[in-house]
Design an enzyme around this catalytic site. Structure first.
Site, PDB file in Angstrom:
ATOM      1  N   CYS A 298       0.886  -1.181   0.000  1.00  0.00           N
ATOM      2  CA  CYS A 298       0.000   0.000   0.000  1.00  0.00           C
ATOM      3  C   CYS A 298       0.918   1.224   0.000  1.00  0.00           C
ATOM      4  O   CYS A 298       1.128   1.855   1.033  1.00  0.00           O
ATOM      5  CB  CYS A 298      -0.926  -0.008   1.208  1.00  0.00           C
ATOM      6  SG  CYS A 298      -1.896  -1.533   1.400  1.00  0.00           S
ATOM      7  N   ALA A 300       1.054   4.377  -1.388  1.00  0.00           N
ATOM      8  CA  ALA A 300       0.715   5.797  -1.295  1.00  0.00           C
ATOM      9  C   ALA A 300       0.753   6.257   0.165  1.00  0.00           C
ATOM     10  O   ALA A 300       0.385   5.499   1.060  1.00  0.00           O
ATOM     11  CB  ALA A 300      -0.671   6.039  -1.889  1.00  0.00           C
ATOM     12  N   PRO A 301       1.239   7.482   0.418  1.00  0.00           N
ATOM     13  CA  PRO A 301       1.611   8.523  -0.563  1.00  0.00           C
ATOM     14  C   PRO A 301       3.037   8.441  -1.092  1.00  0.00           C
ATOM     15  O   PRO A 301       3.427   9.255  -1.906  1.00  0.00           O
ATOM     16  CB  PRO A 301       1.417   9.805   0.236  1.00  0.00           C
ATOM     17  CG  PRO A 301       1.703   9.411   1.646  1.00  0.00           C
ATOM     18  CD  PRO A 301       1.204   8.000   1.793  1.00  0.00           C
ATOM     19  N   GLY A 303       6.190   8.060   0.820  1.00  0.00           N
ATOM     20  CA  GLY A 303       7.337   8.398   1.659  1.00  0.00           C
ATOM     21  C   GLY A 303       8.172   7.188   2.046  1.00  0.00           C
ATOM     22  O   GLY A 303       9.413   7.231   2.004  1.00  0.00           O
ATOM     23  N   CYS A 427      -0.925   3.855  11.353  1.00  0.00           N
ATOM     24  CA  CYS A 427      -0.724   5.143  12.041  1.00  0.00           C
ATOM     25  C   CYS A 427      -1.936   5.414  12.932  1.00  0.00           C
ATOM     26  O   CYS A 427      -2.508   6.505  12.903  1.00  0.00           O
ATOM     27  CB  CYS A 427      -0.492   6.267  11.043  1.00  0.00           C
ATOM     28  SG  CYS A 427      -1.723   6.387   9.729  1.00  0.00           S
TER      29      CYS A 427
END
Length: 504
Positions: A298, A300-301, A303, A427
């Protein structure tokens, strides 16, 4: 007749001759509600969410904070007020140095701002020590019909339905041995704990979908069912290990400064990338080795994908995301930081596939997999009303998050080859989406496949960063992995990560 109020041009008021009150009509240059006043009310509502909105309808962020107060307040107790303040405050970012640039000059510029290297927190001023070479199976060859998409704009291929029960003997005794039994739970240090605090989402199956959703939402995941304990092997990981070329800078403990916006250099790439420093921990936990095939399930985004490339270790990095717009964002990040870098030619590829079905095409293919799943994103939902998970339109998606997360982790464990590892991360502070999903995924793996794996104890690995970040260590918020808690002075996270190593 109507009279015009000379003190309020453009407004029609009471007319004695007509003996009636007229409707207020705005002038061409007037608005009924000032945008400045609206912003002021929104700001006040965000700073004081306990105050009821004047119109009586709570905003999405107020709904999220109400849920967090009720749910997290019971789990984290006296820690919750400081965690809540951290969520509502600005994140403390780190500057990830772009190695595909003039890295020494970038480091000097960041040091001149008063920032220090993340490597300086390691013992002995960051001795670089490579992890032991993992035991690898015979390199798997990609299937002849394996897709070769390299453009994130391409439509996804048709995915086959996953095979729930792979080829294995159907002896009842063998199958019974694969089913998890209610035995005592084995943890690091041979300490026995009980897994009765969190209920895996599959335990609620069987109810009507709508009734189940209402049940879970109304109880705030507080009515946990007693689940059978499972004997899970947890092995200590040697530490500290930090990838040789990965480096990031951040301001000291007492500083609340922010980094200036990244700038393009003569190489037409940006000098550094700003991100939450806790987002680098899953990359460190992966234990990347030279030549690894890596999947960011997964991505995205983007970093963490960029951080993995900054280690200069992967020989192949597949960035996958089911959403085309989000995948384009990953591609855009790579262009900004890796544009024209010949060494990256053929290393990075993009896929737009359902992560929970990727194992049907990439079974036993990757050395390392990062499974950074969609979650409640506590910090975002507590501060931003736009596209908030607590909106009515996103309710079904929010309630099904644990099931989606477990499906992605199960698929990741099937994609990695024996000897490889999967890092699961979120997160959010929600135990049901952290330890609960790890428990559910391992239970599914052991009951439906012949895969064997263990959970890594990363306490020693991240011990050098305990002065930098606030780790949760009493077992309430993290039993299988590590959990970084937001704090007003060390405002990183929240970030949960668990490392699972596949042995067979």
């Amino acid at each position: 007749m109507f009279a015009v109020n000379p003190l309020r041009p453009g407004w029609l008021t009471w007319s004695e001759s007509s003996a009636r009150f007229t409707r207020v009509i705005l002038g061409p240059n007037q608005v009924r509600h000032s945008k400045v006043a609206k912003r002021r009310k929104d700001t006040q509502r965000n700073l004081a969410p306990h105050l009821k909105a004047s119109h009586g309808k709570r905003t999405n962020t107020q709904l999220a904070l109400s849920y967090f107060d009720d749910h997290y307040g019971k789990i984290y107790g006296s820690l919750w007020p400081s965690l809540r303040l951290g969520l509502l405050s600005r994140t403390k970012n780190a500057a990830l140095v772009n190695n595909f640039n003039v890295a020494p000059q970038v480091k000097d510029q960041l040091s001149a701002l008063g920032a220090s290297s993340l490597r300086s927190y390691l013992p002995g001023q960051c001795p670089v020590r490579l992890p032991p070479t993992p035991r690898r199976a015979t390199p798997a060859q990609p299937p002849p019909d394996r897709p070769t998409i390299s453009d994130p704009h391409v439509e996804p291929e048709e995915s086959r339905e996953p095979e729930l029960l792979p080829s294995m003997p159907l002896d009842p005794d063998v199958l019974y041995g694969r089913v998890i039994q209610p035995q005592s739970q084995s943890w690091a240090g041979h300490q026995t704990l009980h897994q009765d605090d969190y209920v895996p989402p599959t335990q609620l199956q069987g109810l009507d979908a709508e009734l189940e959703a209402e049940f879970v939402d109304s109880q705030h995941y507080d009515s946990y069912l007693s689940v059978g304990s499972v004997q899970i092997e947890i092995r200590a990981e040697p530490g500290p290990y930090f990838p040789p070329h990965l480096d990031a800078y951040l301001f000291p403990y007492s500083s609340f400064e922010a980094f200036p916006a990244p700038k393009r250099t003569l190489a037409d790439t940006f000098n550094y990338f700003c991100l939450d420093a806790a987002s680098l921990l899953p990359v460190v936990a992966m234990g990347l080795a030279s030549g690894d095939r890596v999947l960011d399930m997964c991505a995205a985004p983007g970093g963490k994908s960029l951080a993995m490339l900054q280690t200069l270790l992967p020989s192949e990095l597949m960035c996958n995301d089911e959403n085309a717009m989000r995948l384009r964002r990953v591609s855009h990040v790579m262009d900004m930081y890796l544009k024209g870098v010949k060494e990256m030619a053929g290393v990075v590829s993009y896929k737009r596939l359902d992560g929970s079905l990727m194992h049907s095409m990439y079974s036993n293919y990757f050395d390392k997999v990062l499974c950074d799943v969609p979650c409640l994103t506590d910090r975002v939902t507590a501060r931003d009303d736009h596209n908030n998970l607590f909106s009515a339109s996103n309710k079904h998606h929010r309630l099904n998050l644990p099931i989606t997360q477990a499906g992605l982790l199960v698929s990741a464990l099937k994609c990695v080859k024996p000897g490889g590892s999967v890092v699961y991360s979120t997160c959010t502070l929600s135990p049901i989406q952290n330890d609960g999903v790890v428990f559910t995924a391992l239970k599914t793996i052991w009951e439906t496949t012949d895969i064997e794996c263990y959970v890594s104890d990363m306490s020693d690995l991240f011990r050098p960063f305990h002065d930098l970040m606030r780790f949760h260590g009493d077992g309430r918020g993290a039993k299988y992995g590590q959990l970084v808690l937001p704090d007003i002075t060390r405002n990183f996270g929240p970030m949960y990560l668990a490392r699972i190593v596949r042995t067979r």
